[in-house]
Design a protein around this motif. Structure first.
Motif, PDB file in Angstrom:
ATOM      1  N   UNK A 104      32.597 -58.995   2.550  1.00  0.00           N
ATOM      2  CA  UNK A 104      31.517 -58.589   3.460  1.00  0.00           C
ATOM      3  C   UNK A 104      32.026 -57.636   4.543  1.00  0.00           C
ATOM      4  N   UNK A 105      33.223 -57.884   5.043  1.00  0.00           N
ATOM      5  CA  UNK A 105      33.774 -57.047   6.108  1.00  0.00           C
ATOM      6  C   UNK A 105      34.292 -55.718   5.577  1.00  0.00           C
ATOM      7  N   UNK A 106      35.209 -55.788   4.616  1.00  0.00           N
ATOM      8  CA  UNK A 106      35.909 -54.578   4.181  1.00  0.00           C
ATOM      9  C   UNK A 106      35.092 -53.699   3.239  1.00  0.00           C
ATOM     10  N   UNK A 107      34.210 -54.316   2.443  1.00  0.00           N
ATOM     11  CA  UNK A 107      33.460 -53.543   1.450  1.00  0.00           C
ATOM     12  C   UNK A 107      32.018 -53.317   1.893  1.00  0.00           C
ATOM     13  N   UNK A 108      31.246 -54.387   2.010  1.00  0.00           N
ATOM     14  CA  UNK A 108      29.831 -54.225   2.353  1.00  0.00           C
ATOM     15  C   UNK A 108      29.675 -53.568   3.723  1.00  0.00           C
ATOM     16  N   UNK A 109      30.496 -53.974   4.691  1.00  0.00           N
ATOM     17  CA  UNK A 109      30.413 -53.362   6.014  1.00  0.00           C
ATOM     18  C   UNK A 109      30.642 -51.866   5.968  1.00  0.00           C
ATOM     19  N   UNK A 110      31.686 -51.440   5.249  1.00  0.00           N
ATOM     20  CA  UNK A 110      31.979 -50.006   5.142  1.00  0.00           C
ATOM     21  C   UNK A 110      30.862 -49.258   4.433  1.00  0.00           C
ATOM     22  N   UNK A 111      30.361 -49.836   3.352  1.00  0.00           N
ATOM     23  CA  UNK A 111      29.270 -49.198   2.611  1.00  0.00           C
ATOM     24  C   UNK A 111      28.046 -49.016   3.502  1.00  0.00           C
ATOM     25  N   UNK A 112      27.710 -50.032   4.254  1.00  0.00           N
ATOM     26  CA  UNK A 112      26.485 -49.968   5.062  1.00  0.00           C
ATOM     27  C   UNK A 112      26.631 -49.028   6.255  1.00  0.00           C
ATOM     28  N   UNK A 113      27.832 -48.880   6.793  1.00  0.00           N
ATOM     29  CA  UNK A 113      28.034 -47.881   7.849  1.00  0.00           C
ATOM     30  C   UNK A 113      27.780 -46.483   7.293  1.00  0.00           C
ATOM     31  N   UNK A 114      28.325 -46.201   6.114  1.00  0.00           N
ATOM     32  CA  UNK A 114      28.103 -44.899   5.491  1.00  0.00           C
ATOM     33  C   UNK A 114      26.618 -44.679   5.222  1.00  0.00           C
ATOM     34  N   UNK A 115      25.956 -45.676   4.648  1.00  0.00           N
ATOM     35  CA  UNK A 115      24.532 -45.538   4.332  1.00  0.00           C
ATOM     36  C   UNK A 115      23.698 -45.312   5.591  1.00  0.00           C
ATOM     37  N   UNK A 116      24.059 -45.972   6.678  1.00  0.00           N
ATOM     38  CA  UNK A 116      23.305 -45.807   7.926  1.00  0.00           C
ATOM     39  C   UNK A 116      23.512 -44.424   8.533  1.00  0.00           C
ATOM     40  N   UNK A 117      24.722 -43.867   8.344  1.00  0.00           N
ATOM     41  CA  UNK A 117      25.028 -42.568   8.950  1.00  0.00           C
ATOM     42  C   UNK A 117      24.497 -41.390   8.149  1.00  0.00           C
ATOM     43  N   UNK A 118      24.348 -41.539   6.842  1.00  0.00           N
ATOM     44  CA  UNK A 118      24.018 -40.393   5.997  1.00  0.00           C
ATOM     45  C   UNK A 118      22.727 -39.676   6.378  1.00  0.00           C
ATOM     46  N   UNK A 119      21.619 -40.365   6.673  1.00  0.00           N
ATOM     47  CA  UNK A 119      20.412 -39.620   7.050  1.00  0.00           C
ATOM     48  C   UNK A 119      20.627 -38.719   8.270  1.00  0.00           C
ATOM     49  N   UNK A 120      21.416 -39.200   9.220  1.00  0.00           N
ATOM     50  CA  UNK A 120      21.693 -38.404  10.423  1.00  0.00           C
ATOM     51  C   UNK A 120      22.592 -37.218  10.094  1.00  0.00           C
ATOM     52  N   UNK A 121      23.625 -37.446   9.288  1.00  0.00           N
ATOM     53  CA  UNK A 121      24.528 -36.356   8.928  1.00  0.00           C
ATOM     54  C   UNK A 121      23.805 -35.284   8.125  1.00  0.00           C
ATOM     55  N   UNK A 122      22.934 -35.695   7.221  1.00  0.00           N
ATOM     56  CA  UNK A 122      22.143 -34.718   6.463  1.00  0.00           C
ATOM     57  C   UNK A 122      21.239 -33.913   7.384  1.00  0.00           C
ATOM     58  N   UNK A 123      20.580 -34.603   8.325  1.00  0.00           N
ATOM     59  CA  UNK A 123      19.630 -33.934   9.214  1.00  0.00           C
ATOM     60  C   UNK A 123      20.308 -32.904  10.109  1.00  0.00           C
TER      61      UNK A 123
END
Length: 278
Positions: free
Chosen positions: A106-125
């Motif tokens: 949950x910490x090393x994998x899911x946490x990292x994945x979800x940070x990326x997913x949360x940031x992507x809409x902003x980075x694209x915009x």
């Protein structure tokens, strides 16, 4: 060079703390997260509005989305997203508890994945940006007694290997950082340790436990130099896909890749023989 803004998880200690300190000294801005924000009160007092801090447990996905959104809203733009939060779990596979396995992933994998997913809409915009994933030489090479730690690093590297292809059209680049052993808190009592089973005491896994459990500080890697190399890598274009740091990282990753390539070459005839003929 214009001032950049960085989002970094896990800035209370280790590489995350050192990266934050170096960036702030350079005049850059940091949106940082920590489970205990008071742990960086000294940095906030010293650097004022350069540093924005939020409390975050990366196993809480809704909280990740809220914090990432708030960080982009606060600074308007974030140039580099650094997935740093994580820890190591020591113990042979059957020594680990079910709860330890879930927490590690949950910490090393899911946490990292979800940070990326949360940031992507902003980075694209905003038209692009850089994602930096702190992995480990253990993302390509394995040692006894760290099966779940290695599983977490191999998993997140696989996720980003694919994701970087998905997001390249949006001018978003990814670097996977693979440090070797460094003199940070990981090796000085910050790793989680499983219950011990006597049957593993005299095995390679037991030897690794005896090395890590009491904490040790003979690693070759200088964490301050590693962080400096990470920061400087953001100036490289195109972004390095991977960044190995430390003589042991270079040596162990090269050995692992060379062995896998030799084994693959040895299976060439078998591989080709399983195709349809004609």
């Amino acid at each position: 060079m214009s001032v950049r803004t960085w989002f970094i998880t896990g800035i209370s200690s280790g590489l995350g703390r050192l990266m934050t300190e170096q960036l702030l000294e350079r005049g850059e801005r940091v949106a940082g997260t920590a489970r205990k924000p008071e742990s960086v009160a000294d940095l906030q007092a010293r650097h004022g509005e350069q540093l924005w801090v939020a409390s975050l447990d990366v196993t809480n996905t809704p909280a990740i989305r809220n914090v990432v959104n708030a960080a982009f809203a606060h600074f308007g733009r974030i140039d580099v997203v650094v997935n740093n939060a994580g820890y190591g779990l020591v113990g042979a596979a059957e020594e680990l508890t079910d709860e330890q396995i879930v927490q590690q992933l949950n910490t090393n994998v899911i946490g990292s994945i979800q940070v990326v997913r949360a940031a992507l809409p902003h980075l694209r915009a905003q038209g692009g940006g850089r994602i930096m994933q702190i992995s480990s030489m253990g993302g390509q090479w394995a040692m006894p007694g760290l099966s779940l730690y290695h599983a977490s690093k191999w998993a997140v590297e696989g996720f980003l290997e694919s994701t970087m292809l998905d997001i390249a059209p949006f001018n978003i680049e990814v670097t996977i950082v693979e440090p070797g052993s460094a003199r940070t808190e990981f090796a000085a009592n910050s790793a989680a340790i499983s219950p011990a089973m006597d049957v593993y005491a005299e095995t390679p896994a037991g030897a690794v436990r005896r090395l890590i459990e009491p904490g040790y500080r003979t690693q070759p890697g200088d964490p301050a130099k590693m962080v400096r190399a990470m920061i400087e890598s953001v100036d490289l274009s195109p972004a390095p896909k991977r960044l190995a740091l430390g003589s042991d990282a270079y040596r162990n990753i090269k050995s692992a890749l060379s062995q896998r390539l030799a084994e693959l070459e040895g299976q060439r005839e078998i591989a080709v023989s399983t195709d349809f003929l004609g």
